[in-house]
Enzyme design. Structure first.
Site, PDB file in Angstrom:
ATOM      1  N   LEU A 195      29.377 -39.003 -61.523  1.00 31.78           N
ATOM      2  CA  LEU A 195      29.955 -37.912 -60.637  1.00 31.78           C
ATOM      3  C   LEU A 195      28.972 -37.524 -59.544  1.00 31.78           C
ATOM      4  CD1 LEU A 195      31.990 -35.447 -59.633  1.00 31.78           C
ATOM      5  CD2 LEU A 195      30.669 -33.901 -61.196  1.00 31.78           C
ATOM      6  N   TYR A 196      27.439 -37.830 -59.833  1.00 31.89           N
ATOM      7  CA  TYR A 196      26.599 -37.737 -59.018  1.00 31.89           C
ATOM      8  C   TYR A 196      26.913 -38.575 -57.580  1.00 31.89           C
ATOM      9  CZ  TYR A 196      21.896 -38.887 -56.860  1.00 31.89           C
ATOM     10  OH  TYR A 196      20.858 -39.134 -56.130  1.00 31.89           O
ATOM     11  N   ALA A 197      27.276 -39.876 -58.037  1.00 29.43           N
ATOM     12  CA  ALA A 197      27.632 -41.071 -56.789  1.00 29.43           C
ATOM     13  C   ALA A 197      28.564 -40.454 -56.157  1.00 29.43           C
ATOM     14  CB  ALA A 197      27.651 -42.232 -57.794  1.00 29.43           C
TER      15      ALA A 197
END
Length: 347
Positions: free
Chosen positions: A151-153
């Site tokens: 999700l960070y990416a």
């Protein structure tokens, strides 16, 4: 000029703010000082900036639109460097809402503020994580980035798309920088260099994922700062889709929008990295070999030719030198305190 630096109490943010202050800029630093990791480290970084008379710190959260609007009203910046974000690949599996609030809501608030204030250049942090499931290295800015694995990416790729929209619709010049595994003095305590150093000094095992069969393109903090500042000084303009720098504008957009990799372009095997860290510390590590973790990737490597063509700079600090500098700082900052419980390595 007045330059806004968000995340000024963070690892990269503090170093960038300090470089800008040293060259005489007025810096407005914004940070919410959240408790993702030890706030005392963030406060210590801020103390590095306080001696500069032209530094003004504001504690505020980018997700608080009214607070951000007050910042732009009271101290309107001419340019902005956006380094605030909820960081970490693995933590995004535990608290996805923190990433939505900081990386998505916070970023669109900043874009709106920059648009209405007619900021002449917004430089923002992206990440090598956007390359996700790509297996062809070195990564190039025009590689497909449609398959993030965390999700960070996904939030960082969203930032790139949002920035392009504002560049296209409103003529806001934006430049995204895809950082590759940044390390060095004042680094985050959830990163592998801090975790490993702390554990080795305390004679505790270090957790090594994918049984050590990984590669990372480690980039020293001074090289990152040099790249950020040089890019900030080059305001992108609209240009034909077949212009020489079209490679820095994936899909050959004509908007005043750029993307650049910033990496050392010398990927290192994880076990070699550990060997260099052992040599700098003067102690052997005990390895706790574990399988691959969700959200991680096997290898990263940056093609930086577009950055070099744009600003005449290429990161070049050798990993062994950078590690030695980090270890020297780590010993000075943390002293001889016991390592305590050591978690797993972040990115």
């Amino acid at each position: 000029m007045t330059i806004l630096v968000t995340g000024c109490a963070g690892f990269i943010g503090m170093h960038v703010a300090k470089r800008l202050l040293e060259r005489g800029e007025q810096v407005v630093g914004l940070d919410n000082l959240n408790a993702y990791y030890d706030v005392r480290l963030k406060e210590a970084r801020l103390r590095e900036l306080e001696p500069f008379g032209q530094f003004h710190f504001i504690k505020a959260d980018l997700a608080d639109r009214a607070a951000l609007e007050r910042v732009f009203t009271d101290s309107p910046p001419k340019r902005a460097v956006h380094l605030a974000a909820q960081a970490g690949v693995r933590y995004s599996l535990k608290d996805p809402y923190a990433y939505v609030s900081s990386n998505l809501v916070g970023f669109v608030n900043l874009l709106e503020a920059c648009r209405h204030a007619r900021v002449e250049h917004l430089v923002y942090a992206s990440t090598s994580s956007v390359y996700g499931a790509n297996v062809s290295t070195p990564f190039r800015e025009d590689d497909p980035v449609d398959h993030p694995v965390s999700l960070y990416a996904a939030t960082k790729r969203s930032n790139e798309l949002m920035a392009h929209t504002y560049s296209h619709l409103f003529g806001l010049p934006t430049t995204g920088l895809r950082f590759f595994t940044v390390y060095g003095p004042w680094g985050r305590p959830d990163m592998s260099m801090a975790l490993f150093t702390k554990a080795i000094l305390a004679d505790e095992p270090i957790t090594v994922f994918n049984y050590g069969q990984m590669q990372r393109d480690f980039t020293y903090i001074d090289d990152i700062v040099e790249g950020v500042v040089r890019v900030l000084d080059v305001v992108p303009g609209s240009c034909p889709v077949d212009a020489p720098d079209a490679f820095a504008r994936p899909s050959a957009s004509a908007a005043p929008f750029r993307l650049y990799n910033i990496g050392n372009s010398r990927p290192v095997e994880l076990l070699e990295y550990i060997r260099l860290l052992e040599a700098a510390i003067g102690k052997k590590a005990t390895l706790d070999l574990q399988p691959m973790q969700p959200g991680d990737v096997v290898a990263t490597a940056a093609n930086t030719s577009t950055l070099e063509a744009a600003v005449g700079f290429r990161p070049a600090t050798p990993l062994d030198q950078g590690i030695q500098r980090y270890v020297t700082w780590h010993r000075a900052y943390y002293g001889a305190l016991p390592a305590g419980k050591v978690g797993v390595a972040g990115r």
